[in-house]
Each structure stands twice: as C-alpha cells, then as structure tokens.
Motif scaffolding. Sequence first.
Motif, PDB file in Angstrom:
ATOM      1  N   ILE A 189       0.838  -1.201   0.000  1.00 32.76           N
ATOM      2  CA  ILE A 189       0.000   0.000   0.000  1.00 32.76           C
ATOM      3  C   ILE A 189       0.871   1.248   0.000  1.00 32.76           C
ATOM      4  O   ILE A 189       1.749   1.409   0.864  1.00 32.76           O
ATOM      5  CB  ILE A 189      -0.926   0.005   1.228  1.00 32.76           C
ATOM      6  CG1 ILE A 189      -1.813  -1.251   1.224  1.00 32.76           C
ATOM      7  CG2 ILE A 189      -1.798   1.259   1.244  1.00 32.76           C
ATOM      8  CD1 ILE A 189      -2.612  -1.435   2.498  1.00 32.76           C
ATOM      9  N   TYR A 190       0.598   2.157  -0.950  1.00 33.19           N
ATOM     10  CA  TYR A 190       1.340   3.411  -1.044  1.00 33.19           C
ATOM     11  C   TYR A 190       0.428   4.633  -0.930  1.00 33.19           C
ATOM     12  O   TYR A 190       0.876   5.759  -1.160  1.00 33.19           O
ATOM     13  CB  TYR A 190       2.115   3.461  -2.354  1.00 33.19           C
ATOM     14  CG  TYR A 190       3.163   2.375  -2.446  1.00 33.19           C
ATOM     15  CD1 TYR A 190       4.374   2.485  -1.772  1.00 33.19           C
ATOM     16  CD2 TYR A 190       2.925   1.219  -3.176  1.00 33.19           C
ATOM     17  CE1 TYR A 190       5.325   1.478  -1.827  1.00 33.19           C
ATOM     18  CE2 TYR A 190       3.876   0.209  -3.254  1.00 33.19           C
ATOM     19  CZ  TYR A 190       5.077   0.348  -2.570  1.00 33.19           C
ATOM     20  OH  TYR A 190       6.009  -0.655  -2.626  1.00 33.19           O
ATOM     21  N   ALA A 191      -0.837   4.430  -0.569  1.00 27.64           N
ATOM     22  CA  ALA A 191      -1.770   5.535  -0.321  1.00 27.64           C
ATOM     23  C   ALA A 191      -2.174   5.489   1.143  1.00 27.64           C
ATOM     24  O   ALA A 191      -2.065   4.446   1.799  1.00 27.64           O
ATOM     25  CB  ALA A 191      -2.987   5.407  -1.229  1.00 27.64           C
ATOM     26  N   ASP A 192      -2.649   6.613   1.688  1.00 28.69           N
ATOM     27  CA  ASP A 192      -2.931   6.644   3.124  1.00 28.69           C
ATOM     28  C   ASP A 192      -4.423   6.647   3.454  1.00 28.69           C
ATOM     29  O   ASP A 192      -4.798   6.352   4.587  1.00 28.69           O
ATOM     30  CB  ASP A 192      -2.254   7.849   3.789  1.00 28.69           C
ATOM     31  CG  ASP A 192      -2.551   9.161   3.081  1.00 28.69           C
ATOM     32  OD1 ASP A 192      -3.496   9.203   2.277  1.00 28.69           O
ATOM     33  OD2 ASP A 192      -1.821  10.130   3.323  1.00 28.69           O
ATOM     34  N   ASP A 193      -5.303   6.947   2.498  1.00 31.93           N
ATOM     35  CA  ASP A 193      -6.740   6.956   2.758  1.00 31.93           C
ATOM     36  C   ASP A 193      -7.353   5.705   2.129  1.00 31.93           C
ATOM     37  O   ASP A 193      -7.928   5.745   1.037  1.00 31.93           O
ATOM     38  CB  ASP A 193      -7.354   8.231   2.174  1.00 31.93           C
ATOM     39  CG  ASP A 193      -8.852   8.322   2.458  1.00 31.93           C
ATOM     40  OD1 ASP A 193      -9.357   7.507   3.256  1.00 31.93           O
ATOM     41  OD2 ASP A 193      -9.516   9.193   1.861  1.00 31.93           O
ATOM     42  N   VAL A 194      -7.199   4.579   2.812  1.00 29.96           N
ATOM     43  CA  VAL A 194      -7.640   3.300   2.249  1.00 29.96           C
ATOM     44  C   VAL A 194      -8.298   2.450   3.331  1.00 29.96           C
ATOM     45  O   VAL A 194      -8.083   2.645   4.532  1.00 29.96           O
ATOM     46  CB  VAL A 194      -6.459   2.506   1.643  1.00 29.96           C
ATOM     47  CG1 VAL A 194      -5.773   3.299   0.549  1.00 29.96           C
ATOM     48  CG2 VAL A 194      -5.471   2.094   2.715  1.00 29.96           C
ATOM     49  N   LYS A 195      -9.102   1.480   2.879  1.00 27.94           N
ATOM     50  CA  LYS A 195      -9.646   0.431   3.740  1.00 27.94           C
ATOM     51  C   LYS A 195      -9.204  -0.901   3.146  1.00 27.94           C
ATOM     52  O   LYS A 195      -9.756  -1.339   2.141  1.00 27.94           O
ATOM     53  CB  LYS A 195     -11.164   0.503   3.822  1.00 27.94           C
ATOM     54  CG  LYS A 195     -11.703   1.705   4.553  1.00 27.94           C
ATOM     55  CD  LYS A 195     -13.184   1.564   4.857  1.00 27.94           C
ATOM     56  CE  LYS A 195     -14.002   1.481   3.588  1.00 27.94           C
ATOM     57  NZ  LYS A 195     -15.464   1.394   3.884  1.00 27.94           N
ATOM     58  N   CYS A 196      -8.194  -1.509   3.720  1.00 31.53           N
ATOM     59  CA  CYS A 196      -7.649  -2.757   3.187  1.00 31.53           C
ATOM     60  C   CYS A 196      -7.544  -3.788   4.306  1.00 31.53           C
ATOM     61  O   CYS A 196      -7.102  -3.464   5.410  1.00 31.53           O
ATOM     62  CB  CYS A 196      -6.267  -2.536   2.569  1.00 31.53           C
ATOM     63  SG  CYS A 196      -6.258  -1.460   1.117  1.00 31.53           S
ATOM     64  N   SER A 197      -7.920  -5.015   4.003  1.00 33.63           N
ATOM     65  CA  SER A 197      -7.810  -6.085   4.988  1.00 33.63           C
ATOM     66  C   SER A 197      -7.444  -7.383   4.297  1.00 33.63           C
ATOM     67  O   SER A 197      -7.764  -7.589   3.122  1.00 33.63           O
ATOM     68  CB  SER A 197      -9.130  -6.265   5.747  1.00 33.63           C
ATOM     69  OG  SER A 197     -10.163  -6.688   4.873  1.00 33.63           O
ATOM     70  N   HIS A 198      -6.753  -8.245   5.031  1.00 32.24           N
ATOM     71  CA  HIS A 198      -6.440  -9.561   4.501  1.00 32.24           C
ATOM     72  C   HIS A 198      -6.281 -10.531   5.664  1.00 32.24           C
ATOM     73  O   HIS A 198      -6.001 -10.133   6.797  1.00 32.24           O
ATOM     74  CB  HIS A 198      -5.175  -9.539   3.636  1.00 32.24           C
ATOM     75  CG  HIS A 198      -3.902  -9.348   4.394  1.00 32.24           C
ATOM     76  ND1 HIS A 198      -3.676  -8.284   5.231  1.00 32.24           N
ATOM     77  CD2 HIS A 198      -2.784 -10.109   4.451  1.00 32.24           C
ATOM     78  CE1 HIS A 198      -2.460  -8.379   5.753  1.00 32.24           C
ATOM     79  NE2 HIS A 198      -1.897  -9.492   5.305  1.00 32.24           N
ATOM     80  N   GLY A 199      -6.506 -11.816   5.370  1.00 38.52           N
ATOM     81  CA  GLY A 199      -6.389 -12.815   6.414  1.00 38.52           C
ATOM     82  C   GLY A 199      -6.302 -14.205   5.827  1.00 38.52           C
ATOM     83  O   GLY A 199      -6.661 -14.429   4.667  1.00 38.52           O
ATOM     84  N   ALA A 200      -5.811 -15.152   6.620  1.00 35.54           N
ATOM     85  CA  ALA A 200      -5.664 -16.522   6.151  1.00 35.54           C
ATOM     86  C   ALA A 200      -5.771 -17.478   7.328  1.00 35.54           C
ATOM     87  O   ALA A 200      -5.301 -17.180   8.433  1.00 35.54           O
ATOM     88  CB  ALA A 200      -4.324 -16.715   5.445  1.00 35.54           C
ATOM     89  N   THR A 201      -6.408 -18.625   7.088  1.00 38.67           N
ATOM     90  CA  THR A 201      -6.477 -19.679   8.089  1.00 38.67           C
ATOM     91  C   THR A 201      -6.221 -21.020   7.412  1.00 38.67           C
ATOM     92  O   THR A 201      -6.629 -21.248   6.277  1.00 38.67           O
ATOM     93  CB  THR A 201      -7.852 -19.734   8.782  1.00 38.67           C
ATOM     94  OG1 THR A 201      -8.873 -19.988   7.807  1.00 38.67           O
ATOM     95  CG2 THR A 201      -8.152 -18.433   9.503  1.00 38.67           C
ATOM     96  N   VAL A 202      -5.518 -21.911   8.120  1.00 41.60           N
ATOM     97  CA  VAL A 202      -5.325 -23.305   7.692  1.00 41.60           C
ATOM     98  C   VAL A 202      -5.590 -24.157   8.913  1.00 41.60           C
ATOM     99  O   VAL A 202      -4.907 -24.010   9.937  1.00 41.60           O
ATOM    100  CB  VAL A 202      -3.903 -23.564   7.156  1.00 41.60           C
ATOM    101  CG1 VAL A 202      -3.765 -25.026   6.746  1.00 41.60           C
ATOM    102  CG2 VAL A 202      -3.577 -22.648   5.985  1.00 41.60           C
ATOM    103  N   GLY A 203      -6.595 -25.026   8.829  1.00 45.01           N
ATOM    104  CA  GLY A 203      -6.933 -25.818  10.003  1.00 45.01           C
ATOM    105  C   GLY A 203      -7.620 -27.119   9.653  1.00 45.01           C
ATOM    106  O   GLY A 203      -7.688 -27.516   8.488  1.00 45.01           O
ATOM    107  N   GLN A 204      -8.132 -27.764  10.698  1.00 44.98           N
ATOM    108  CA  GLN A 204      -8.845 -29.021  10.539  1.00 44.98           C
ATOM    109  C   GLN A 204     -10.340 -28.740  10.435  1.00 44.98           C
ATOM    110  O   GLN A 204     -10.791 -27.606  10.503  1.00 44.98           O
ATOM    111  CB  GLN A 204      -8.558 -29.948  11.729  1.00 44.98           C
ATOM    112  CG  GLN A 204      -7.084 -30.113  12.041  1.00 44.98           C
ATOM    113  CD  GLN A 204      -6.308 -30.762  10.920  1.00 44.98           C
ATOM    114  OE1 GLN A 204      -6.773 -31.709  10.302  1.00 44.98           O
ATOM    115  NE2 GLN A 204      -5.099 -30.258  10.655  1.00 44.98           N
ATOM    116  N   MET A 205     -11.114 -29.800  10.290  1.00 49.81           N
ATOM    117  CA  MET A 205     -12.557 -29.649  10.217  1.00 49.81           C
ATOM    118  C   MET A 205     -13.115 -29.262  11.579  1.00 49.81           C
ATOM    119  O   MET A 205     -12.486 -29.471  12.628  1.00 49.81           O
ATOM    120  CB  MET A 205     -13.197 -30.945   9.716  1.00 49.81           C
ATOM    121  CG  MET A 205     -12.734 -31.342   8.331  1.00 49.81           C
ATOM    122  SD  MET A 205     -13.634 -32.747   7.671  1.00 49.81           S
ATOM    123  CE  MET A 205     -15.240 -32.007   7.425  1.00 49.81           C
TER     124      MET A 205
END
Length: 273
Positions: free
Chosen positions: A203-219
């Motif tokens: 990200i090179y801008a300051d007025d943003v809404k950014c999100s990310h996430g990751a999960t690895v698991g069992q059932m």
Amino acid sequence: METIPDIIRGFRAADGEVLRIAGAEAEPFAAVDPRHLRVEAAAGASARIVVLHTAPDVSSLTLTLAEGAQLELTELFTAEAFAEVSVKQAARSRCRLTTALLSSANASYRIDLDGADAENELGGVFLAAGEEHCVLKLHTAHNVADCRSDSYVKGVAGGQAVGEFCGMVYVAPDAQRTDARQQSRNILLSRTARITTQPQLEIYADDVKCSHGATVGQMDAEAILYMRQRGLSEAQARRLQIEGFVGDVVTRCGIEPLCGAILERAAAKIETL
C-alpha cells in the motif's frame, strides 16, 4: 442433473481468439480448452462467460472492460491445465470471477483497476486429493482512486496433496479511498496434506480500507459432533461440512444450472478426499 459439458453445449460458442461484446448479452458464452482468448466488452456492455479446462494445456485469457461494462467469468479446471488470466477494467466497470480447481492445476489472475469506481470480485476454490498439486495466484492492482476489490479463496486438501494460494493487493500512491479485501480459508483432511497461503498487501496511499487474512486448520469437530448426534455417520457429517464450505464459493456463479453441476462434480471429488 445435466453434466457440465451438456450445459455448456447449450451456450454460445466463443469461437476464435477474440470475442467482442457490444451490448447486453442474455445468453452465456462458453469456451472449452482455449489456447488464447481475448474478450473485449464495449462501454455499457454485459455478458457471462464460461471457460472449461479439460486437457493439460497452457492457456491465456484476457478480459478488457470499457467504461461501465460488466463481465462475469466462471472458470472450471478438471485437468492439469496452466492458465493465465488478465483483467483490465475501466471506470465504473464490474467484473465477477468464479474459479474452481477440481484437479491438479495452476491458475494465475492479474487484475488491473484502471478507472475510478471500478469493482472486482473473485471467488476461488480448490480441491486436492491423492498427490495432486493445486496453485492459485492472484495479483490485484488498484491503480487509481475509488476502486473496490474483494477476493475470497477456499482450499481443501487430503491424502498427500498440496495446495497453494498467493495473493497480492497493490495500492498505487494516488489510489486514495481504495476498498480492498482478501481472505483465504483452508481445511486439511490428513496429516500428510499441506496448504500454504500468502495473502499480502502493498500500500502506497494513506486513505484506504484494506484487509487480509488466512487460516489453515482441521474440520470443525463441534459441527461434526452436532450432526452425528442427529443421526449422521462421521463420514456423512464430514462430507456435508466440506460441501457447505465449498458451496459458499461455487454458488457465486451466476448461472444456476452450471452452479448445480459444479457442486455435483465437487461432491464426487469430495468422496475421494
């Protein structure tokens, strides 16, 4: 229920290497094992496109959306194909991508949001069994201000299979008021299966809404126990949980008969995991 090839045969064939969309197309287009396909949507045009990969080939697909155009692409892999998809979007365009890897495959998506108020949504799923290897790569570039992107990728691996997801959201210096979301969720069905996931933000801008996430698991053990208490076997409970997990992505496809056929194909694949 009709098979996927039967359903696609009822669509208009995307013959040749260039498909030009000039207006609002009610009937979907379909391409089976295209080597090179370029889709050009004129200003205000709209269409739905289905691409089916049934052979171990290398393919390239380019989608170009002019101002206000709307395209929906559903891409299905039933063979070990290598596919590169490039999407370029002008102002106020909308693009929805749904991709399902039901075999070893390598799918790479490059999305460029080049006009204000452009919007992109990608839903992806991979099912890897035995010694299969599924790879899904995504690079979304917010090159101008006021654009939105949302990517949601799910993976399931059993046996000794390997799954990979690599996602990058890039926000240019002048791309203020960007709204970008990226999520990766994954389930391992054996101790020898492996899934790696790398959602990233640059990200090179300051007025943003950014999100990310990751999960690895069992059932979900509690959900399986709940279903078993209501008379289902453990195998039935596991299968229903995976079908629901995968179906959340597949049902984003906007062609109802095709969604049902993909879910049926996915359910058959789940039996092998």
